[in-house]
Design a protein around this motif. Structure first.
Motif, PDB file in Angstrom:
ATOM      1  N   SER A 192       0.840  -1.185   0.000  1.00  0.00           N
ATOM      2  CA  SER A 192       0.000   0.000   0.000  1.00  0.00           C
ATOM      3  C   SER A 192       0.881   1.243   0.000  1.00  0.00           C
ATOM      4  O   SER A 192       2.052   1.188   0.345  1.00  0.00           O
ATOM      5  CB  SER A 192      -0.942  -0.017   1.187  1.00  0.00           C
ATOM      6  OG  SER A 192      -0.245   0.052   2.394  1.00  0.00           O
ATOM      7  N   TYR A 193       0.274   2.360  -0.389  1.00  0.00           N
ATOM      8  CA  TYR A 193       0.994   3.630  -0.509  1.00  0.00           C
ATOM      9  C   TYR A 193       0.209   4.698   0.241  1.00  0.00           C
ATOM     10  O   TYR A 193      -1.017   4.743   0.166  1.00  0.00           O
ATOM     11  CB  TYR A 193       1.132   4.025  -1.978  1.00  0.00           C
ATOM     12  CG  TYR A 193       1.769   2.946  -2.818  1.00  0.00           C
ATOM     13  CD1 TYR A 193       3.145   2.839  -2.911  1.00  0.00           C
ATOM     14  CD2 TYR A 193       0.987   2.027  -3.496  1.00  0.00           C
ATOM     15  CE1 TYR A 193       3.740   1.836  -3.668  1.00  0.00           C
ATOM     16  CE2 TYR A 193       1.564   1.021  -4.257  1.00  0.00           C
ATOM     17  CZ  TYR A 193       2.939   0.936  -4.333  1.00  0.00           C
ATOM     18  OH  TYR A 193       3.512  -0.055  -5.081  1.00  0.00           O
ATOM     19  N   THR A 194       0.899   5.577   0.974  1.00  0.00           N
ATOM     20  CA  THR A 194       0.201   6.552   1.796  1.00  0.00           C
ATOM     21  C   THR A 194       0.559   7.990   1.450  1.00  0.00           C
ATOM     22  O   THR A 194       1.647   8.283   0.935  1.00  0.00           O
ATOM     23  CB  THR A 194       0.490   6.325   3.296  1.00  0.00           C
ATOM     24  OG1 THR A 194       1.900   6.448   3.510  1.00  0.00           O
ATOM     25  CG2 THR A 194       0.027   4.968   3.756  1.00  0.00           C
ATOM     26  N   TYR A 195      -0.387   8.861   1.769  1.00  0.00           N
ATOM     27  CA  TYR A 195      -0.221  10.314   1.690  1.00  0.00           C
ATOM     28  C   TYR A 195      -1.093  10.881   2.809  1.00  0.00           C
ATOM     29  O   TYR A 195      -2.325  10.916   2.679  1.00  0.00           O
ATOM     30  CB  TYR A 195      -0.674  10.839   0.331  1.00  0.00           C
ATOM     31  CG  TYR A 195      -0.649  12.346   0.222  1.00  0.00           C
ATOM     32  CD1 TYR A 195       0.526  13.016  -0.112  1.00  0.00           C
ATOM     33  CD2 TYR A 195      -1.791  13.098   0.459  1.00  0.00           C
ATOM     34  CE1 TYR A 195       0.546  14.403  -0.207  1.00  0.00           C
ATOM     35  CE2 TYR A 195      -1.774  14.472   0.359  1.00  0.00           C
ATOM     36  CZ  TYR A 195      -0.604  15.122   0.029  1.00  0.00           C
ATOM     37  OH  TYR A 195      -0.577  16.495  -0.062  1.00  0.00           O
ATOM     38  N   GLY A 196      -0.492  11.216   3.926  1.00  0.00           N
ATOM     39  CA  GLY A 196      -1.266  11.692   5.068  1.00  0.00           C
ATOM     40  C   GLY A 196      -2.255  10.628   5.523  1.00  0.00           C
ATOM     41  O   GLY A 196      -1.881   9.490   5.777  1.00  0.00           O
ATOM     42  N   ASP A 197      -3.533  10.994   5.585  1.00  0.00           N
ATOM     43  CA  ASP A 197      -4.585  10.069   6.016  1.00  0.00           C
ATOM     44  C   ASP A 197      -5.119   9.211   4.878  1.00  0.00           C
ATOM     45  O   ASP A 197      -6.029   8.414   5.075  1.00  0.00           O
ATOM     46  CB  ASP A 197      -5.757  10.846   6.636  1.00  0.00           C
ATOM     47  CG  ASP A 197      -5.398  11.450   7.986  1.00  0.00           C
ATOM     48  OD1 ASP A 197      -4.524  10.883   8.676  1.00  0.00           O
ATOM     49  OD2 ASP A 197      -5.995  12.481   8.355  1.00  0.00           O
ATOM     50  N   TYR A 198      -4.590   9.385   3.668  1.00  0.00           N
ATOM     51  CA  TYR A 198      -5.050   8.633   2.501  1.00  0.00           C
ATOM     52  C   TYR A 198      -4.120   7.458   2.217  1.00  0.00           C
ATOM     53  O   TYR A 198      -2.906   7.556   2.409  1.00  0.00           O
ATOM     54  CB  TYR A 198      -5.082   9.529   1.255  1.00  0.00           C
ATOM     55  CG  TYR A 198      -6.094  10.633   1.340  1.00  0.00           C
ATOM     56  CD1 TYR A 198      -7.410  10.423   0.959  1.00  0.00           C
ATOM     57  CD2 TYR A 198      -5.736  11.888   1.787  1.00  0.00           C
ATOM     58  CE1 TYR A 198      -8.346  11.443   1.030  1.00  0.00           C
ATOM     59  CE2 TYR A 198      -6.654  12.918   1.868  1.00  0.00           C
ATOM     60  CZ  TYR A 198      -7.960  12.689   1.488  1.00  0.00           C
ATOM     61  OH  TYR A 198      -8.884  13.696   1.559  1.00  0.00           O
ATOM     62  N   THR A 199      -4.696   6.358   1.739  1.00  0.00           N
ATOM     63  CA  THR A 199      -3.926   5.172   1.369  1.00  0.00           C
ATOM     64  C   THR A 199      -4.466   4.615   0.067  1.00  0.00           C
ATOM     65  O   THR A 199      -5.679   4.555  -0.134  1.00  0.00           O
ATOM     66  CB  THR A 199      -4.050   4.074   2.458  1.00  0.00           C
ATOM     67  OG1 THR A 199      -3.672   4.625   3.719  1.00  0.00           O
ATOM     68  CG2 THR A 199      -3.167   2.880   2.144  1.00  0.00           C
ATOM     69  N   GLN A 210      -7.964   0.532  -4.491  1.00  0.00           N
ATOM     70  CA  GLN A 210      -8.894   1.264  -3.641  1.00  0.00           C
ATOM     71  C   GLN A 210      -8.213   2.465  -3.038  1.00  0.00           C
ATOM     72  O   GLN A 210      -7.020   2.422  -2.714  1.00  0.00           O
ATOM     73  CB  GLN A 210      -9.404   0.389  -2.502  1.00  0.00           C
ATOM     74  CG  GLN A 210     -10.507  -0.540  -2.857  1.00  0.00           C
ATOM     75  CD  GLN A 210     -11.175  -1.078  -1.595  1.00  0.00           C
ATOM     76  OE1 GLN A 210     -10.500  -1.558  -0.704  1.00  0.00           O
ATOM     77  NE2 GLN A 210     -12.481  -0.964  -1.544  1.00  0.00           N
ATOM     78  N   LEU A 211      -8.975   3.529  -2.870  1.00  0.00           N
ATOM     79  CA  LEU A 211      -8.511   4.701  -2.144  1.00  0.00           C
ATOM     80  C   LEU A 211      -9.206   4.697  -0.790  1.00  0.00           C
ATOM     81  O   LEU A 211     -10.433   4.611  -0.717  1.00  0.00           O
ATOM     82  CB  LEU A 211      -8.846   5.987  -2.899  1.00  0.00           C
ATOM     83  CG  LEU A 211      -8.445   7.281  -2.196  1.00  0.00           C
ATOM     84  CD1 LEU A 211      -6.924   7.391  -2.075  1.00  0.00           C
ATOM     85  CD2 LEU A 211      -9.018   8.482  -2.914  1.00  0.00           C
ATOM     86  N   LEU A 212      -8.401   4.748   0.268  1.00  0.00           N
ATOM     87  CA  LEU A 212      -8.928   4.757   1.632  1.00  0.00           C
ATOM     88  C   LEU A 212      -8.629   6.108   2.273  1.00  0.00           C
ATOM     89  O   LEU A 212      -7.602   6.724   1.985  1.00  0.00           O
ATOM     90  CB  LEU A 212      -8.275   3.665   2.473  1.00  0.00           C
ATOM     91  CG  LEU A 212      -8.237   2.245   1.912  1.00  0.00           C
ATOM     92  CD1 LEU A 212      -7.463   1.329   2.849  1.00  0.00           C
ATOM     93  CD2 LEU A 212      -9.640   1.721   1.683  1.00  0.00           C
ATOM     94  N   PHE A 213      -9.523   6.540   3.139  1.00  0.00           N
ATOM     95  CA  PHE A 213      -9.296   7.726   3.960  1.00  0.00           C
ATOM     96  C   PHE A 213      -9.500   7.301   5.403  1.00  0.00           C
ATOM     97  O   PHE A 213     -10.593   6.882   5.778  1.00  0.00           O
ATOM     98  CB  PHE A 213     -10.257   8.859   3.589  1.00  0.00           C
ATOM     99  CG  PHE A 213     -10.076  10.094   4.426  1.00  0.00           C
ATOM    100  CD1 PHE A 213      -8.940  10.875   4.307  1.00  0.00           C
ATOM    101  CD2 PHE A 213     -11.030  10.471   5.352  1.00  0.00           C
ATOM    102  CE1 PHE A 213      -8.751  12.001   5.078  1.00  0.00           C
ATOM    103  CE2 PHE A 213     -10.871  11.601   6.132  1.00  0.00           C
ATOM    104  CZ  PHE A 213      -9.724  12.368   5.995  1.00  0.00           C
ATOM    105  N   LYS A 214      -8.434   7.364   6.181  1.00  0.00           N
ATOM    106  CA  LYS A 214      -8.452   6.914   7.580  1.00  0.00           C
ATOM    107  C   LYS A 214      -8.990   5.488   7.688  1.00  0.00           C
ATOM    108  O   LYS A 214      -9.761   5.165   8.575  1.00  0.00           O
ATOM    109  CB  LYS A 214      -9.254   7.871   8.453  1.00  0.00           C
ATOM    110  CG  LYS A 214      -8.636   9.247   8.537  1.00  0.00           C
ATOM    111  CD  LYS A 214      -9.408  10.137   9.476  1.00  0.00           C
ATOM    112  CE  LYS A 214      -8.718  11.492   9.587  1.00  0.00           C
ATOM    113  NZ  LYS A 214      -9.435  12.409  10.486  1.00  0.00           N
ATOM    114  N   GLY A 215      -8.597   4.634   6.727  1.00  0.00           N
ATOM    115  CA  GLY A 215      -8.957   3.223   6.760  1.00  0.00           C
ATOM    116  C   GLY A 215     -10.289   2.868   6.117  1.00  0.00           C
ATOM    117  O   GLY A 215     -10.590   1.695   5.925  1.00  0.00           O
TER     118      GLY A 215
END
Length: 74
Positions: free
Chosen positions: A1-8, A18-23
């Protein structure tokens, strides 16, 4: 997985990610005919994602702004 702040961004076997925000899942990356380029659709924003050696670069719209914002997922 790859992250940018609260986004993954979480890639999967179907070629979509999938794009996740805070999981929580908020959107997906849809492959285009151009290699390593994706349309990004989410409940928060739309954009274009480019696969890089280290992750993804996402150009996204921001409500109320005239220019795109860059997100670097690593």
């Amino acid at each position: 997985s790859y992250t940018y702040g609260d986004y993954t961004i979480v890639p999967n076997a179907t070629g979509r990610a999938q794009l996740l925000f805070k999981g929580a899942a908020i959107g997906s990356l849809i492959p285009t005919k151009t290699p390593d380029m994706f349309l990004l659709r989410s409940s928060q924003f739309y954009g274009i994602a480019y696969k890089t050696e280290k992750g993804f670069l996402v150009e996204r719209e921001v409500k109320g702004m005239y220019s795109l914002t860059m997100m670097k997922f690593e």
